[in-house]
Enzyme design. Structure first.
Site, PDB file in Angstrom:
ATOM      1  N   LYS A  72       0.854  -1.193   0.000  1.00 20.01           N
ATOM      2  CA  LYS A  72       0.000   0.000   0.000  1.00 20.01           C
ATOM      3  C   LYS A  72       0.889   1.241   0.000  1.00 20.01           C
ATOM      4  O   LYS A  72       1.015   1.952   0.992  1.00 20.01           O
ATOM      5  CB  LYS A  72      -0.925  -0.016   1.218  1.00 20.01           C
ATOM      6  CG  LYS A  72      -1.942  -1.152   1.170  1.00 20.01           C
ATOM      7  CD  LYS A  72      -2.887  -1.115   2.356  1.00 20.01           C
ATOM      8  CE  LYS A  72      -3.911  -2.243   2.264  1.00 20.01           C
ATOM      9  NZ  LYS A  72      -4.828  -2.253   3.426  1.00 20.01           N
ATOM     10  N   ALA A  73       1.508   1.452  -1.142  1.00 20.23           N
ATOM     11  CA  ALA A  73       2.410   2.597  -1.265  1.00 20.23           C
ATOM     12  C   ALA A  73       1.606   3.884  -1.268  1.00 20.23           C
ATOM     13  O   ALA A  73       0.457   3.918  -1.703  1.00 20.23           O
ATOM     14  CB  ALA A  73       3.217   2.481  -2.554  1.00 20.23           C
ATOM     15  N   ASP A 185      14.753   5.366  -1.970  1.00 20.58           N
ATOM     16  CA  ASP A 185      14.149   4.038  -1.979  1.00 20.58           C
ATOM     17  C   ASP A 185      14.566   3.232  -3.208  1.00 20.58           C
ATOM     18  O   ASP A 185      13.719   2.698  -3.933  1.00 20.58           O
ATOM     19  CB  ASP A 185      12.616   4.167  -1.916  1.00 20.58           C
ATOM     20  CG  ASP A 185      11.967   2.910  -1.322  1.00 20.58           C
ATOM     21  OD1 ASP A 185      12.702   2.082  -0.766  1.00 20.58           O
ATOM     22  OD2 ASP A 185      10.732   2.765  -1.444  1.00 20.58           O
TER      23      ASP A 185
END
Length: 499
Positions: A72-73, A185
């Site tokens: 669930k970015a 990231d």
């Protein structure tokens, strides 16, 4: 005729306060070409409308979401297609992730200046109400995570894994050299494969998920230790994350760094290696990659390698340079005809499409500085000795340019540009060609983009970008840029005004 510029185009305007001026003119240029080219889908950096992106993504349909991880970015990426049939990737941020639209646009604009064949490049953005969206080139052949962790037909062979590591190191080194060393990231989902199967680094990681938000969305077990301490990403943090990607490539699994380091210390390299490779790798090469991963994963940031060290370590391991990436991945090459200009090409457009640098040179010599007209306004007080010296440097550059002494022309034009009192798009275009003649396409592209920044609707700036992009093997981008240059040139011939 002397070349001077009015006060509005002095060098300070090319920084922050010039941004809005340039964006307004650049946006109107793209929208003026919209009817022919299908929206702002050129390889130049464009402000898209929300309506364009809604149409491209089927109103941001859930069917258009490109996501494999199931996480669930906070931000979602959609696949889309513009009216000109160009495929795009659209990253949609949560509402108010970037409260200030100017901050978001400025940050996107900086990332949009980067252009490299190892990047899935950013081509535009959208700010509309609370909406904040980034638009990038679409990569049709999935992510590294898909090919390593969820493959169906075959796992990437060893030589392909070495190519992925090398290409991503090159991308990070380019970004670092261009003043964008922070990547947020970095993981196997950020590595994408283009239509040729070549790996590219997603440009989305060059921007944070929000102005003040988190920079990592992956499991904390994979984040750099200093990020856990202070919440800040540094160039050394990027090296750590690159180390985790190297572990992925070695093992075919997403192994926490602490566990992998225990295996490295125990010299259990064969236990770490992906069993699906069935031993088809050289232990000496694997040892080099493992050693580099170990350096990247050092607890102390200062002990990790620089991006140039990543490149120099991985370059000698590239042992199948002539084998196409799509062959090593076991996927068909996706053929897509690049867009062609809608109308007959002008002499400049024809020369650029043929990559005929000699013909381009002749045209630029004949054109001289006529496209700088209308910006020749200097006060008497500004006519100083420095000004005369600067114009003399440009004159010497012009003579060297005419005589095809391109290295000397670069030196003289650089003296003119570095003073900064006057800005001439023609000088940037001429120096761009000089760089092309000297086999420096990266520098040529920067000059052509700078010429566009000074004069956003100038077709020559777009033509020179097209040639530089083609020299960088970014042929689809080059074709798009050539198309836009043609539209702008025709628009001017129909009665458009100069700068």
């Amino acid at each position: 005729m002397g070349c001077c510029v009015s006060l509005f185009s002095r060098k300070p305007r090319l920084e922050k306060d010039h941004w809005q001026h340039t964006q307004n003119r650049r946006s109107s240029s793209a929208k003026g070409a919209s009817a022919l080219s299908g929206g702002g889908g050129s390889s130049g950096f464009t402000e898209f409308t929300l309506a364009e992106l809604k149409a491209a993504t089927n109103n941001f349909s859930s069917d258009n979401i490109v996501s494999e991880s199931g996480e669930k970015a906070p931000n979602v990426v959609y696949e889309g297609r513009l009216q000109n049939r160009r495929w795009i990737a659209v990253k949609k941020f949560t509402k108010m992730a970037w409260p200030d639209p100017k901050q978001f646009a400025e940050e996107a604009n900086e990332v949009g200046k980067l252009r490299h064949k190892r990047l899935a490049n950013l081509i535009g953005y959208c700010c509309d109400g609370d909406e904040r969206l980034l638009v990038a080139e679409f990569m049709p052949n999935e992510t590294l995570a898909k090919h390593l962790f969820h493959w169906e037909n075959q796992t990437p062979e060893w030589a392909m894994r070495l190519r992925v590591a090398f290409y991503i190191a090159e991308a990070l080194d380019y970004c670092s050299n261009e003043g964008r060393p922070l990547y947020h990231d970095l993981n196997a989902y950020r590595v994408l494969f283009d239509e040729n199967g070549d790996p590219r680094l997603s440009c989305f990681g060059l921007m944070k998920n929000s102005r003040d938000g988190k920079s990592y969305s992956t499991n904390l077990a994979y984040t750099p230790p200093e990020y856990l301490r202070n919440g800040r990403v540094t160039p050394e943090s990027v090296a750590f994350s690159f180390g985790t990607v190297l572990l992925d490539l070695l093992s075919g699994k997403h192994i926490p760094p602490s566990h992998a380091l225990d295996m490295i210390r125990g010299k259990n390299i064969l236990l770490l290696m992906d069993s699906h490779l069935e031993g088809n790798f050289l232990i000496e090469e694997a040892t080099v990659v493992l050693g580099l991963a170990s350096q990247c994963l050092q607890y102390e940031p200062r002990e990790r390698p620089k991006t140039k060290d990543l490149v120099s370590t991985l370059a000698p391991l590239q042992n199948k340079p002539d084998v196409p990436s799509h062959v090593m991945l076991g996927i068909p090459k996706q053929e897509e005809t690049p867009p062609t200009p809608q109308h007959p090409l002008s002499p400049m457009g024809d020369a650029c499409s043929r990559m005929d640098l000699t013909a381009i040179h002749q045209i630029l010599v004949m054109t001289h500085y006529k496209d700088d007209e209308g910006t020749n306004e200097l006060s008497f007080q500004e006519w100083t000795q420095q000004m005369r010296d600067m114009l003399d440097a440009r004159k010497r550059g012009d003579l060297a340019f005419r005589d095809k002494d391109f290295k000397s022309a670069i030196d003289c034009y650089s003296q003119f540009i570095d003073v900064g009192t006057m800005i001439s798009p023609t000088v940037h275009a001429r120096r761009s060609l000089c760089y092309l003649m000297c086999d420096q396409p990266d520098a040529a592209l920067r000059d052509a983009m700078q010429a566009q920044c000074v004069y956003p609707d100038w077709s020559t700036a777009f033509y020179m970008q097209a040639v530089a992009l083609a020299k960088l093997d970014m042929h689809k981008d080059a074709a798009d840029m050539l198309n836009e240059a043609t539209v702008l040139e025709e628009k001017k011939q129909r009665g458009g005004k100069g700068p």
